[in-house]
Motif scaffolding. Structure first.
Motif, mmCIF file in Angstrom:
data_model
loop_
_atom_site.group_PDB
_atom_site.id
_atom_site.type_symbol
_atom_site.label_atom_id
_atom_site.label_comp_id
_atom_site.label_asym_id
_atom_site.label_seq_id
_atom_site.Cartn_x
_atom_site.Cartn_y
_atom_site.Cartn_z
ATOM 1 N N LEU A 1 0.854 -1.274 -0.058
ATOM 2 C CA LEU A 1 -0.050 -0.016 0.062
ATOM 3 C C LEU A 1 0.856 1.133 0.144
ATOM 4 O O LEU A 1 0.594 2.126 -0.524
ATOM 5 C CB LEU A 1 -0.924 -0.111 1.383
ATOM 6 C CG LEU A 1 -2.053 -1.062 1.011
ATOM 7 C CD1 LEU A 1 -2.708 -1.035 2.509
ATOM 8 C CD2 LEU A 1 -3.192 -0.414 -0.046
ATOM 9 N N GLY A 2 2.004 1.224 0.738
ATOM 10 C CA GLY A 2 2.904 2.371 0.804
ATOM 11 C C GLY A 2 3.464 2.614 -0.436
ATOM 12 O O GLY A 2 3.574 3.639 -1.117
ATOM 13 N N TYR A 3 3.898 1.435 -1.166
ATOM 14 C CA TYR A 3 4.403 1.631 -2.564
ATOM 15 C C TYR A 3 3.466 2.299 -3.558
ATOM 16 O O TYR A 3 3.763 3.173 -4.284
ATOM 17 C CB TYR A 3 4.961 0.369 -3.181
ATOM 18 C CG TYR A 3 6.199 -0.164 -2.726
ATOM 19 C CD1 TYR A 3 7.295 0.611 -3.186
ATOM 20 C CD2 TYR A 3 6.208 -1.231 -2.093
ATOM 21 C CE1 TYR A 3 8.595 0.002 -3.064
ATOM 22 C CE2 TYR A 3 7.615 -1.667 -1.562
ATOM 23 C CZ TYR A 3 8.685 -1.091 -2.130
ATOM 24 O OH TYR A 3 10.011 -1.534 -1.788
ATOM 25 N N MET B 1 0.730 4.018 -2.990
ATOM 26 C CA MET B 1 0.025 5.281 -2.876
ATOM 27 C C MET B 1 1.078 6.355 -3.204
ATOM 28 O O MET B 1 0.779 7.380 -3.845
ATOM 29 C CB MET B 1 -0.221 5.496 -1.290
ATOM 30 C CG MET B 1 -1.342 4.655 -0.827
ATOM 31 S SD MET B 1 -2.144 5.329 0.680
ATOM 32 C CE MET B 1 -0.925 5.113 1.964
ATOM 33 N N HIS C 1 11.270 2.238 1.125
ATOM 34 C CA HIS C 1 9.936 1.829 1.744
ATOM 35 C C HIS C 1 10.269 0.515 2.681
ATOM 36 O O HIS C 1 9.910 0.292 3.752
ATOM 37 C CB HIS C 1 8.968 1.689 0.688
ATOM 38 C CG HIS C 1 7.657 1.498 1.412
ATOM 39 N ND1 HIS C 1 7.075 2.622 2.321
ATOM 40 C CD2 HIS C 1 6.681 0.522 1.532
ATOM 41 C CE1 HIS C 1 6.113 2.193 2.773
ATOM 42 N NE2 HIS C 1 5.538 1.086 2.377
ATOM 43 N N THR D 1 0.875 11.161 2.658
ATOM 44 C CA THR D 1 0.979 10.052 2.056
ATOM 45 C C THR D 1 2.233 8.877 2.548
ATOM 46 O O THR D 1 2.133 7.821 2.841
ATOM 47 C CB THR D 1 1.203 10.101 0.371
ATOM 48 O OG1 THR D 1 0.180 11.046 0.348
ATOM 49 C CG2 THR D 1 1.076 8.786 -0.231
ATOM 50 N N GLY E 1 1.731 5.502 4.703
ATOM 51 C CA GLY E 1 2.454 4.359 4.166
ATOM 52 C C GLY E 1 3.507 3.908 5.012
ATOM 53 O O GLY E 1 3.440 2.637 5.267
ATOM 54 N N SER E 2 4.155 4.800 5.536
ATOM 55 C CA SER E 2 5.159 4.083 6.715
ATOM 56 C C SER E 2 4.576 3.501 7.789
ATOM 57 O O SER E 2 5.185 2.615 8.383
ATOM 58 C CB SER E 2 6.317 5.361 6.992
ATOM 59 O OG SER E 2 6.815 6.163 6.060
ATOM 60 N N ILE F 1 -5.178 1.335 -5.080
ATOM 61 C CA ILE F 1 -5.228 0.517 -3.755
ATOM 62 C C ILE F 1 -5.877 -0.649 -3.635
ATOM 63 O O ILE F 1 -5.165 -1.703 -3.126
ATOM 64 C CB ILE F 1 -5.881 1.776 -2.690
ATOM 65 C CG1 ILE F 1 -4.660 2.894 -2.641
ATOM 66 C CG2 ILE F 1 -5.966 0.941 -1.294
ATOM 67 C CD1 ILE F 1 -5.227 3.778 -1.890
#
Lengths: 405, 300
Positions: free
Chosen positions: B23-25, B27, B39, B200, B204-205, B246
């Motif tokens: 999801l972090g990637y 977004m 990430h 964002t 994500g983090s 997503i």
């Protein structure tokens, strides 16, 4: 020049970094024995370090701003004549010819001046020079970010090891074969990723590098697994038996010849039709196609030619260490080579050579700091991109003038 | 059949962890079009922070539920702070630079963070205490699904639902979608784009850190290198689902998790990582836009 406000800002930033690094830098735990080690002194270093770094960065930015403003106001009209020192050295024959001659002389008599150990280190550095120049074609000139470059290096090294083991082929026979094999792999990898944008390419090449390493590690019947292949013969010279010292000296001169050959070819390539097509591809893919350049062929040649050098150096690597195993071909190697290209300046041959020598030789002679090597390499990539994307020595493109001057 | 079910659930567990990272990637890619190589390292830093905080708290004698909640909070907060700082230092100055520059900067940041943890902590594997106890009500199913698998699945599902709600219905979510669609236009209608990008990275983090904490407690050991492979796999999942989308990231993660689980269970565990990479290469050849992604046409 630095105001009180800047110092206040630096203090806030130092505090932020102290808080940010607090758990990892200060606390060290042993979950089994349930011991906590507090290392409070690290807080001081982090705080002080980030404080000074901020002020240094700020001062640098301010200097640049002031210069830009003066140029805009026309106060520094003489600026175009004030070319940077590095460029003056390259462009002015009065300076660069003696320098070049001194450098050539130094490298030629190097094995006579220094011990075998030093010569060995220099051979490694020269290998990275060639690797850097090879990757420079792909990343620097054609603008394709290849993170799996070490895979081609591995292909070359294993080509020599295996062909020698099974068919008894000698160094000189395998040298071109290793290069060609790596180039073939380059084309094979290039095909599926041609349609992709640059950032996908980075991750696919990264994955490809890892796949090659994992296969070498796990396919025992083929590659002898993690234990590797040993007793690979050193390069021969018309069948003459040589002592270890002599064969290292021989390898050194071989490597020098290789570097000169690489510089010659890469330099000719860059100013050729295909080289200009690569530069065009790097600058703007769509415009490049509109000019009638075959994108597929151009990209594939970049991949193949870049891989070719890695394959040849791989063969030399196997001959130098007389032993190969998959542990020599990790992502780390690709990262080091990329760092050489970025630090040297993408597309710049002189820059890449200097960067390779600095990045490989410095850690060898600063053993005390060798554990910080990769940390520094990572930081170098970020800092160069943010502050000096053109590298230590920017690439100067050949310019053609038409008409009356 | 039992073996099949066991593999299925272990695949789901893997998939949910990949989803938290992917999801972090996705977004970040959706908003600034950058593969954030660092990430995976944020995920690793989350796991390390969780280990440190939970050990310290348990030595100070906190009760288990308090340890779990405080650890999750601390991991999420510190990982977000790292994500925020990385974006500000390494990506923001390069926002208008050529495409290659932020990518190289991201790789540099990833190397830097990996070696920073290696030097600040240890190069060895550290044992991670199991935070999640074996529940009594899970006893009858213990043959094929453990308590921590269950917790991971439930937590991930809850987080996904919350994230979807955030993006669909809040002001911040709207701003994020607008920025992803067209950054210039978003600026023109008064969205603070820098702020949205920071948010964002923070979200994500935090998700990656929670994933790191859960998987570390599930597997039982961590070291500085776990972020690298996990990062690539999560990225594969994001691409599989269609990067920038997503629901795609979640779908891709579960497909990847299940594929890996069955492949290692029925074929061979030696090539575990090769499966993921080969899958990535295959998707990129046959469907570069991913399962749920839209093919983009580059306009001049």
């Amino acid at each position: 020049m630095i105001s009180l406000k800047d110092i206040g800002k630096a203090c806030i930033i130092a505090l932020w970094f102290v808080a940010l690094t607090f758990p990892l830098m200060v606390i060290k735990v042993n979950p089994i024995d349930r011991i906590i080690i507090w290392r409070w002194h690290n807080m001081l270093w982090v705080g002080l370090g980030s404080f000074l770094c901020y002020l240094a960065g700020r001062a640098w930015l301010m200097r640049r701003e002031i210069r830009l403003r003066r140029i805009r106001q026309g106060l520094e009209a003489e600026l175009p004549q004030r070319t940077p020192l590095s460029r003056r050295i390259i462009q002015d024959p009065v300076i660069h010819r003696p320098l070049l001659a001194a450098g050539a002389l130094f490298f030629l008599i190097f094995p006579l001046l220094f011990s075998t150990y030093q010569t060995n280190i220099m051979i490694t550095a020269l290998m990275y020079v060639v690797l850097g120049l090879g990757l420079n074609i792909v990343v620097g000139v054609a603008g394709l970010l290849d993170l799996g470059y070490v895979a081609f290096y591995a292909v070359g090294a294993y080509a020599y090891a295996l062909l020698n083991l099974h068919f008894g082929l000698g160094f000189w026979t395998v040298l071109p074969i290793g290069g060609l094999l790596a180039a073939t792999f380059g084309i094979l990898l290039g095909f599926p990723v041609l349609r992709l944008r640059g950032d996908y390419l980075a991750i696919v090449t990264l994955g490809f590098g890892e796949i090659i390493r994992l296969i070498l590690e796990n396919w025992n019947e083929f590659s002898h697994g993690p234990s590797g292949i040993s007793n690979i013969p050193r390069p021969g010279f018309f069948g003459i038996q040589m002592s270890l010292d002599h064969s290292i000296t021989y390898l050194y001169y071989l490597m020098i010849a290789m570097v000169v050959f690489t510089i010659f070819v890469v330099n000719r390539l860059q100013n050729s039709r295909i080289g200009r097509a690569w530069f065009a591809l790097r600058e703007d893919e769509i415009a490049c196609q509109a000019m009638g350049i075959d994108k597929t062929r151009t990209k594939l040649t970049a991949f193949a030619l870049g891989a070719f050098w890695a394959g040849m150096v791989g063969v030399i690597f196997a001959a130098k260490t007389t032993f190969v195993n998959p542990a020599s071909f990790t992502f780390l190697e690709s990262a080091i080579i990329l760092c050489i290209v970025v630090l040297g300046g993408m597309g710049s041959i002189v820059g890449v050579i200097i960067a390779a020598l600095v990045l490989i030789l410095l850690p060898e002679y600063l053993r005390a700091f060798s554990e910080y090597r990769m940390l520094v390499f990572g930081a170098v990539l970020v800092i160069m991109m943010v502050f000096r994307p053109q590298g230590i020595i920017a690439n100067i493109r050949k310019t053609y003038r038409i008409g009356i001057d | 059949m039992d073996y099949f079910v066991e593999l299925f659930f272990s695949g789901l567990t893997r998939g949910s962890i990949y989803a938290l990272i992917a999801l972090g990637y996705t977004m970040v890619y959706g908003i600034i079009g950058l593969i954030n190589f660092a990430h995976g390292e944020i995920y690793m830093i989350g796991a390390f922070t969780a280990l440190i905080v939970s050990t310290v708290l348990s030595i100070f004698g906190f009760p288990l539920p308090a340890i779990i909640i405080l650890t999750a909070l601390a991991a999420a907060i510190w990982a977000s702070a790292y994500g925020y700082t990385v974006e500000k230092l390494a990506y923001r100055p390069l926002r208008n630079a050529p495409r290659l520059s932020p990518l190289i900067s991201a790789i540099g940041m990833s190397m830097f963070l990996q070696n920073y943890v290696l030097l600040a902590q240890t190069p060895d594997f550290l044992p991670f205490p199991a935070l999640i106890p074996d529940f009594d009500f899970m006893e009858p199913y213990a043959g094929f699904i453990g308590s921590s698998d269950m917790v991971i699945l439930v937590t991930t599902t809850v987080i996904m639902i919350l994230l979807t709600l955030l993006i669909k219905f809040t002001r911040t979510g709207k701003a994020m979608r607008a920025t992803a669609q067209d950054r210039k236009m978003a600026m023109l209608v008064g969205i603070n784009v820098d702020h949205v990008i920071s948010v964002t990275f923070i979200i994500g983090s935090a998700l990656a850190a929670i994933g790191g904490m859960l998987i570390a407690s599930h597997i039982g050991q961590i070291n500085f290198y776990i972020g690298f492979i996990a990062g690539i796999k999560a990225f594969t999942a994001a691409v599989l689902g269609g990067i920038g989308s997503i629901p795609g990231a979640v779908l891709g993660s579960f497909i990847l998790g299940l594929t890996e689980s069955f492949a290692t269970g029925y074929v061979s565990s030696d090539y575990e990582d090769v499966f993921a990479f080969s899958l990535l290469v295959l998707i990129l050849i046959f469907r570069p836009s991913g399962l749920l992604g839209k093919a983009t046409i580059e306009k001049v």
